[in-house]
Design a protein around this motif. Structure first.
Motif, PDB file in Angstrom:
ATOM      1  N   ILE B 348       1.406  -1.282   0.083  1.00  0.00           N
ATOM      2  CA  ILE B 348      -0.230   0.322  -0.311  1.00  0.00           C
ATOM      3  C   ILE B 348       1.059   1.323  -0.020  1.00  0.00           C
ATOM      4  O   ILE B 348       1.569   1.480   0.808  1.00  0.00           O
ATOM      5  CB  ILE B 348      -0.441   0.207   1.329  1.00  0.00           C
ATOM      6  CG1 ILE B 348      -1.727  -1.387   1.364  1.00  0.00           C
ATOM      7  CG2 ILE B 348      -1.339   1.298   1.532  1.00  0.00           C
ATOM      8  CD1 ILE B 348      -2.543  -1.118   2.506  1.00  0.00           C
ATOM      9  N   VAL B 366      -6.664  -0.617   7.370  1.00  0.00           N
ATOM     10  CA  VAL B 366      -7.336  -1.276   6.020  1.00  0.00           C
ATOM     11  C   VAL B 366      -8.432  -2.367   6.792  1.00  0.00           C
ATOM     12  O   VAL B 366      -8.824  -3.102   5.923  1.00  0.00           O
ATOM     13  CB  VAL B 366      -6.313  -2.708   5.678  1.00  0.00           C
ATOM     14  CG1 VAL B 366      -5.187  -2.275   5.450  1.00  0.00           C
ATOM     15  CG2 VAL B 366      -6.236  -3.888   7.378  1.00  0.00           C
ATOM     16  N   ASP B 392       3.254  -3.001   4.360  1.00  0.00           N
ATOM     17  CA  ASP B 392       2.772  -4.405   3.201  1.00  0.00           C
ATOM     18  C   ASP B 392       1.551  -4.383   4.027  1.00  0.00           C
ATOM     19  O   ASP B 392       1.388  -3.983   4.862  1.00  0.00           O
ATOM     20  CB  ASP B 392       3.920  -4.934   3.995  1.00  0.00           C
ATOM     21  CG  ASP B 392       5.307  -5.051   3.973  1.00  0.00           C
ATOM     22  OD1 ASP B 392       6.051  -4.033   2.988  1.00  0.00           O
ATOM     23  OD2 ASP B 392       6.596  -5.726   4.799  1.00  0.00           O
ATOM     24  N   TRP B 393       1.004  -5.275   3.220  1.00  0.00           N
ATOM     25  CA  TRP B 393      -0.802  -5.911   3.114  1.00  0.00           C
ATOM     26  C   TRP B 393      -0.297  -7.207   2.424  1.00  0.00           C
ATOM     27  O   TRP B 393       0.076  -7.409   1.322  1.00  0.00           O
ATOM     28  CB  TRP B 393      -0.964  -4.634   2.740  1.00  0.00           C
ATOM     29  CG  TRP B 393      -2.841  -5.162   3.005  1.00  0.00           C
ATOM     30  CD1 TRP B 393      -3.439  -5.425   3.700  1.00  0.00           C
ATOM     31  CD2 TRP B 393      -4.111  -4.780   2.059  1.00  0.00           C
ATOM     32  NE1 TRP B 393      -4.944  -5.509   3.526  1.00  0.00           N
ATOM     33  CE2 TRP B 393      -5.220  -5.753   2.260  1.00  0.00           C
ATOM     34  CE3 TRP B 393      -4.025  -4.578   0.862  1.00  0.00           C
ATOM     35  CZ2 TRP B 393      -5.850  -5.197   1.020  1.00  0.00           C
ATOM     36  CZ3 TRP B 393      -5.300  -4.403  -0.167  1.00  0.00           C
ATOM     37  CH2 TRP B 393      -5.862  -4.683   0.068  1.00  0.00           C
ATOM     38  N   TRP B 395      -3.726  -9.088   1.440  1.00  0.00           N
ATOM     39  CA  TRP B 395      -4.988  -9.007   1.360  1.00  0.00           C
ATOM     40  C   TRP B 395      -5.930 -10.972   1.369  1.00  0.00           C
ATOM     41  O   TRP B 395      -4.502 -11.507   0.099  1.00  0.00           O
ATOM     42  CB  TRP B 395      -5.390  -8.845  -0.118  1.00  0.00           C
ATOM     43  CG  TRP B 395      -7.287  -7.948   0.126  1.00  0.00           C
ATOM     44  CD1 TRP B 395      -8.170  -7.984   0.397  1.00  0.00           C
ATOM     45  CD2 TRP B 395      -8.069  -8.323  -2.069  1.00  0.00           C
ATOM     46  NE1 TRP B 395      -9.498  -8.045   0.187  1.00  0.00           N
ATOM     47  CE2 TRP B 395      -8.971  -8.798  -0.873  1.00  0.00           C
ATOM     48  CE3 TRP B 395      -7.480  -9.258  -2.372  1.00  0.00           C
ATOM     49  CZ2 TRP B 395     -10.363  -8.741  -1.695  1.00  0.00           C
ATOM     50  CZ3 TRP B 395      -9.181  -9.422  -3.519  1.00  0.00           C
ATOM     51  CH2 TRP B 395     -10.353  -8.869  -3.408  1.00  0.00           C
ATOM     52  N   LEU B 402     -10.027   0.903   3.049  1.00  0.00           N
ATOM     53  CA  LEU B 402      -8.377   0.912   3.484  1.00  0.00           C
ATOM     54  C   LEU B 402      -7.957   2.995   3.609  1.00  0.00           C
ATOM     55  O   LEU B 402      -9.208   3.635   3.066  1.00  0.00           O
ATOM     56  CB  LEU B 402      -6.507   0.868   2.062  1.00  0.00           C
ATOM     57  CG  LEU B 402      -7.330  -0.716   1.087  1.00  0.00           C
ATOM     58  CD1 LEU B 402      -6.771  -0.324  -0.234  1.00  0.00           C
ATOM     59  CD2 LEU B 402      -7.319  -0.962   2.261  1.00  0.00           C
TER      60      LEU B 402
END
Lengths: 356, 452
Positions: B348, B366, B392-393, B395, B402
Motif C-alpha cells: 500500500i 485496512v 506491507d499488506w 489481502w 483502506l
C-alpha cells in the motif's frame, strides 16, 4: 597611513558594503509611465482607482454586447460561469449580511451574495473582462458595467451614475460587506488549526459506510481501465461494464487482468480536425454545441439554416469576426477579433459542413 | 482470442509450483533428468490449475515449453534499434500513454477556465513529471517569449525596478522541492463521493524541484518599506492577470521567483517563463506568468480572494485568505478505479504532505479506521513537500476499507470528513484535507467511499 589614505579606505569600505546590498547592474529603475501602465490594481480602500464615471444605462449597453453571452441578460446565467446576480435582498443591503448564506434558500451562491467589496468587482472587470478580450474596456465602460451589475442586484437605482467620487458610499450598501472574516488560523503558516483530530491506533470507534459512487457515475469519467497502467500490481477497472461481484478466487490471474494494450483516452485524444481544434482553442464550444444550442445555436443548426446559400461562407466568417446579435435570439455573440482570416474561413467552412 | 506474441502483455508463469523439498534438492544437487521430469510435471500441474476459465489458453501455452515471451526471441533482440536523439527532447514509452492529465467531464464549461488533473494513481516517488503537472488556468495559457517578459516591483519600495529574464537568471538561485496543491483539491468530495479515482479526487496536486531567486533578494534590492510594507500583491501576465495578496513575512520567508522546474524551464502551462513559488500555500497564490510584485500596507481582496478560494462557514460567514494547505495524505495504490489482480501480498503506497512543515508520521488502516499501523516514510522527508509512504499488506480476499492518516511536525492529525464538517459545515468547497477511504470489494475492485 596618512589621514587621507585612511579616509579612502573608509570610503571604499562604505561603498563595498553598499554594493553588497544592491544587485549592481541587475534590473533597472521602472519609469513612471511603465508603472502607470501595469499598476492597475484597485484596493478595498479604493487606492488605485482611476477617476471616471459611468451610468447604469451605458452599462446595460456594454453588458448586452460584451457580457450577456456568458453571464446572461440579467447576470443570472449559470451556463458558462457561475451566476453573478441573485440571492440578495433589500434587508441584506441594510444589514450587510446575506441571509441566504446562512439559511441556504438560494440554490446556487452568486457573486453578489459573496463579494464584500465593490472594489473587487471594479478591479476584476477592469483587468480580466470581457473574457475573450481582457483589458479592452475603457475606464468609463468599467464604471458603467459595475454600475449595471450593482443595479441588477438592486444596490443602486436605475438612474445611478457610479464614479470615483461616490464609490465609497456605494460600498456602504454592499449586501455582504460584513460577511467576511480573517479571524482564523489558515492564513499564517504558524496559525492555529480549527479542527483537532486524535490519532487513535487500536479498537477505534466503529465506522459506517456513508457514501459511495452512484452507479450512474461509474463511467462518467471515461473508461478508467484506460487511465491506469496495463501492468504492475493493479489494473484499471473497465468501467464500461458493470462491477464484477464474484470473489477473486477461482477467476484466475489472467481473467483479472483485463487491459491488454494502453489506449489513449477520449478526453485527451487529439482533435479530429483543425477546425474542431480551432473551435476548442477559441472557446467557441463554451456557447455552441456541435449539434444543439447551448447559449448560441448548435453548429449543425447553423449549417441547416444556410444550406445551399453560396454566400454563407464569407458572411459567416465576417460574423464570427465582428460578432452579432438578433439572428438566433436576444443574446449577442461577442466579436472574435483575435482570429486570423484563414482560421475564420476554416471555421466557417467547417460549421457550414455540419461541424463533422 | 489474444495472440500473446503481439499483445505485449506479460503472462505470468505459475508461482510456487515447485515443492520446497524439490527446490532444496535442485539447489543442492543440480538438475538431473529425473529432477527435470519432476520440475516439468509440477509446472504443468500448477499451470493447469491456473488455466481454469477464460484465461486457459494463455496459461496452457505458458505451461507447455515455457513462456513465449522467453522462448520466442522478440524483435527487439533481433533487429537494429533507434539511433540516439531520435526523440531529441524525449517522450514516454508508447506503452505509457494511459497516464495523462485529464479534465473531469462536466466540471467546467470552458477549457480555458478549467483544470486538468495529475494521474497520481500511476506515479512513483514524490516528483511529478513536468508534463503531468496539474493545470488550472483562469483565462487560458500562453507560451510567452522570455525575451519580452518583464518583472516589475513597485509600491512601497524605495526603488521601483524592472527585471528581464536575463537579469533574474544572473542571480544566485536556490532549488527546492515543494508540493503545490490547489485550494479546491478534493473539493468535489465535500458533500458526497463524486468521482471514481484518485486522479480526480486528489490530482490537483503536484510536486517539483523549483529553481529561482528568493523573493526576499528582489524586495531588498528594491528597498521595500520595512515599516509599512505589510503585504505584497503578486500579479500574472495572462488575460486574467491573476492577483493574490501574500503576507510580507511569508513573502520574505521561503517564497521563490522561479523559472526552473525539475531541471528544465517551467512548462508554459505552469507559468513559463516565470512564476511565484509559495511553499505550503494553495496553488492560486503561486502566480503564473508573474509580471509584477507590489508592496502595500493592506490586503487587496481581489476576485480570487473575495469570491473564490474563501471558505463558507455554517453561520453564513466566509473565511477570507484561507491559504495554508493543512496536513493531508492519500493512498494512491490501491486506489479508486483500480483492480487487485489476486489475493496475497501488496504494497500500500501513497503521498502525505503538510503546508505547515514536514510530515512526521503516516498511519494506515485496512479495516475502515478501527485499527491502524504506522507506515514507512521514504526519504527524503522535506518541509512543505510530498512524502511517499509504503506499508506491507496481505489481502485475504475479504472486503475491506483502506485509509491513510498523516500527522505533521506540529502534531496536527489529518481529520476525518465528519470532523471537518463539524467545524466547517457542508457548504465549504475549498481546503478539504479529510482522510480518504477506498473500499476493496471481494472482486478486487477498489472504489471511492466515505466512511465515518
Amino acid at each position: 597611513m596618512s589621514r587621507f589614505t585612511k579616509l579612502l579606505f573608509a570610503l571604499a569600505f562604505v561603498a563595498g558594503a553598499a554594493q553588497a546590498q544592491t544587485l549592481v547592474n541587475v534590473g533597472r529603475p521602472a519609469t513612471a509611465r511603465e508603472i502607470a501602465a501595469w499598476d492597475i490594481d484597485v484596493r478595498p480602500d479604493f487606492k488605485g482607482l482611476p477617476k471616471g464615471s459611468g451610468t447604469v444605462s451605458a452599462g446595460m449597453a456594454v453588458w448586452e454586447g460584451k457580457c450577456a453571452s456568458c453571464h446572461g441578460t440579467f447576470g443570472e446565467s449559470n451556463e458558462v460561469f457561475t451566476p453573478i446576480i441573485g440571492g440578495t435582498t433589500a434587508e441584506d443591503i441594510k444589514t450587510g449580511r446575506v441571509a441566504a448564506l446562512a439559511n441556504n434558500r438560494q440554490p446556487q451562491r452568486t457573486t453578489m451574495m459573496k463579494v464584500a467589496t465593490v472594489s473587487t468587482l471594479w478591479d476584476y472587470v477592469n483587468r480580466a473582462m470581457p473574457w475573450t478580450a481582457p483589458k479592452s474596456l475603457s475606464t468609463d465602460e468599467v464604471y458603467s458595467v459595475v454600475a449595471y451589475i450593482l443595479n441588477m442586484a438592486e444596490v443602486v437605482p436605475d438612474d445611478f451614475t457610479l464614479s470615483d467620487k461616490n464609490i465609497a458610499e456605494v460600498q456602504k450598501r454592499m449586501p455582504n460587506r460584513n460577511g467576511m472574516t480573517n479571524a482564523h488560523g489558515m492564513w499564517d503558516v504558524k496559525g492555529k488549526p480549527d479542527v483537532k483530530s486524535v490519532a487513535c491506533m487500536k479498537d477505534c470507534p466503529p465506522t459506517d459506510l456513508r457514501s459511495t459512487l452512484p452507479d450512474v457515475s461509474r463511467n462518467a469519467h471515461g473508461n478508467v481501465a484506460e487511465q491506469n497502467r496495463g501492468f504492475g500490481a493493479v489494473r484499471g477497472v473497465d468501467t464500461t461494464k458493470p462491477a464484477a461481484t464474484a470473489p477473486l478466487a477461482g477467476r484466475g490471474v489472467a481473467a483479472a487482468a483485463p487491459v491488454a494494450r494502453p489506449a489513449a483516452a477520449p478526453a485527451a485524444a487529439p482533435a479530429k480536425n483543425n477546425a474542431l481544434a480551432l473551435a476548442q482553442q477559441n472557446a467557441c464550444l463554451g456557447c455552441h454545441g456541435l449539434k444543439d444550442k447551448v447559449v448560441g445555436p448548435g453548429f449543425a443548426q447553423i449549417a441547416a439554416k444556410y444550406k445551399g446559400d453560396a454566400k454563407a461562407g464569407a458572411a459567416l466568417a465576417a460574423k464570427i469576426k465582428a460578432g452579432g446579435s438578433g439572428v438566433w435570439g436576444p443574446v449577442p455573440m461577442p466579436p472574435q477579433a483575435q482570429l486570423k482570416d484563414a482560421d475564420l474561413q476554416a471555421l466557417a467552412g467547417w460549421i457550414l459542413n455540419g461541424a463533422k | 482470442m489474444r495472440d500473446n506474441s503481439k499483445s505485449g502483455r506479460i503472462v505470468k508463469a505459475p508461482e510456487n509450483f515447485v515443492a520446497p523439498e524439490l527446490a532444496h534438492e535442485i539447489t543442492k544437487e543440480g538438475l538431473s533428468a529425473e529432477r527435470r521430469g519432476f520440475l516439468r510435471r509440477s509446472f504443468m500441474a500448477a499451470g493447469a490449475a491456473l488455466a481454469a476459465g477464460a484465461a486457459g489458453r494463455a496459461a496452457a501455452q505458458a505451461a507447455g515449453e515455457g513462456d513465449p515471451a522467453i522462448l520466442t526471441l522478440p524483435q527487439h533482440s533481433r533487429t537494429l534499434g533507434q539511433p540516439v536523439a531520435a526523440n531529441p527532447y524525449g517522450v514516454p514509452s508508447k506503452y505509457e500513454t494511459n497516464l495523462l492529465r485529464r479534465e473531469s467531464p462536466g466540471l467546467t464549461r470552458v477549457s480555458q477556465a478549467s483544470v486538468a488533473f495529475t494521474p497520481l494513481q500511476g506515479l512513483f516517488g514524490i516528483i511529478t513529471p513536468s508534463g503531468l503537472h496539474f493545470e488550472r488556468h483562469h483565462q487560458g495559457w500562453h507560451d510567452i517569449d522570455p525575451a519580452q517578459h518583464r518583472l516589475m516591483i513597485n509600491g512601497l519600495v524605495k526603488n521601483p525596478k524592472v527585471y528581464t529574464m536575463d537579469d533574474l537568471m544572473r542571480l544566485p538561485s536556490v532549488s527546492r522541492m515543494h508540493f503545490i496543491e490547489c485550494g479546491a483539491n478534493t473539493a468535489m468530495e465535500w458533500g458526497n463521493v463524486a468521482v471514481p479515482t484518485v486522479q480526480y479526487s486528489h490530482g490537483m496536486l503536484s510536486c517539483s524541484e523549483f529553481t529561482g531567486v528568493p523573493l526576499s533578494v528582489l524586495l531588498e534590492d528594491c528597498g521595500y518599506d520595512k515599516k509599512n510594507g505589510k503585504f505584497i500583491l503578486a500579479e500574472g501576465a495572462d488575460g486574467s492577470s491573476m492577483t493574490r495578496t501574500i503576507d510580507i513575512s511569508r513573502a520574505l520567508d521561503d517564497v521563490i521567483v522561479a523559472w526552473g522546474m525539475n531541471g528544465e524551464m517551467l512548462r508554459p502551462e505552469n507559468g513559463y517563463p516565470l512564476r511565484l513559488v509559495v511553499p505550503g500555500v494553495q496553488g492560486v497564490s503561486w502566480v503564473k506568468w508573474l509580471r509584477r510584485i507590489e508592496v502595500g500596507d493592506q490586503p487587496w481582496a481581489t476576485k480570487d480572494e473575495a469570491i473564490h478560494y474563501i471558505d463558507g462557514m455554517p453561520d453564513g460567514t466566509y473565511r477570507q485568505y484561507t491559504s495554508i494547505q493543512e496536513c493531508k495524505s492519500v493512498i494512491t495504490t490501491p486506489s479508486g478505479g483500480q483492480q487487485l489482480l489476486d489475493k496475497g501480498f501488496y504494497n500500500i503506497t501513497g503521498l502525505a504532505w503538510s503546508g505547515r512543515g514536514k510530515v512526521k508520521r503516516v498511519d494506515v488502516s485496512v479495516d475502515g479506521g478501527r485499527n491502524w499501523r504506522t507506515a514507512r516514510l521514504e526519504g527524503p522527508v522535506l518541509g512543505k513537500c510530498l512524502t511517499r509512504f509504503n506499508i506491507d499488506w496481505v489481502w485475504d480476499g475479504a472486503p475491506c476499507v483502506l485509509q491513510s492518516r498523516a500527522i505533521d511536525e506540529t502534531g496536527y492529525v489529518q481529520p476525518k470528513i465528519n470532523e471537518l464538517r463539524a467545524v466547517r459545515g457542508t457548504r465549504s468547497i475549498y481546503h478539504n484535507n479529510a482522510i480518504q477511504s477506498w473500499k476493496v470489494a471481494e472482486s478486487g475492485e477498489v472504489s471511492n467511499v466515505q466512511v465515518y
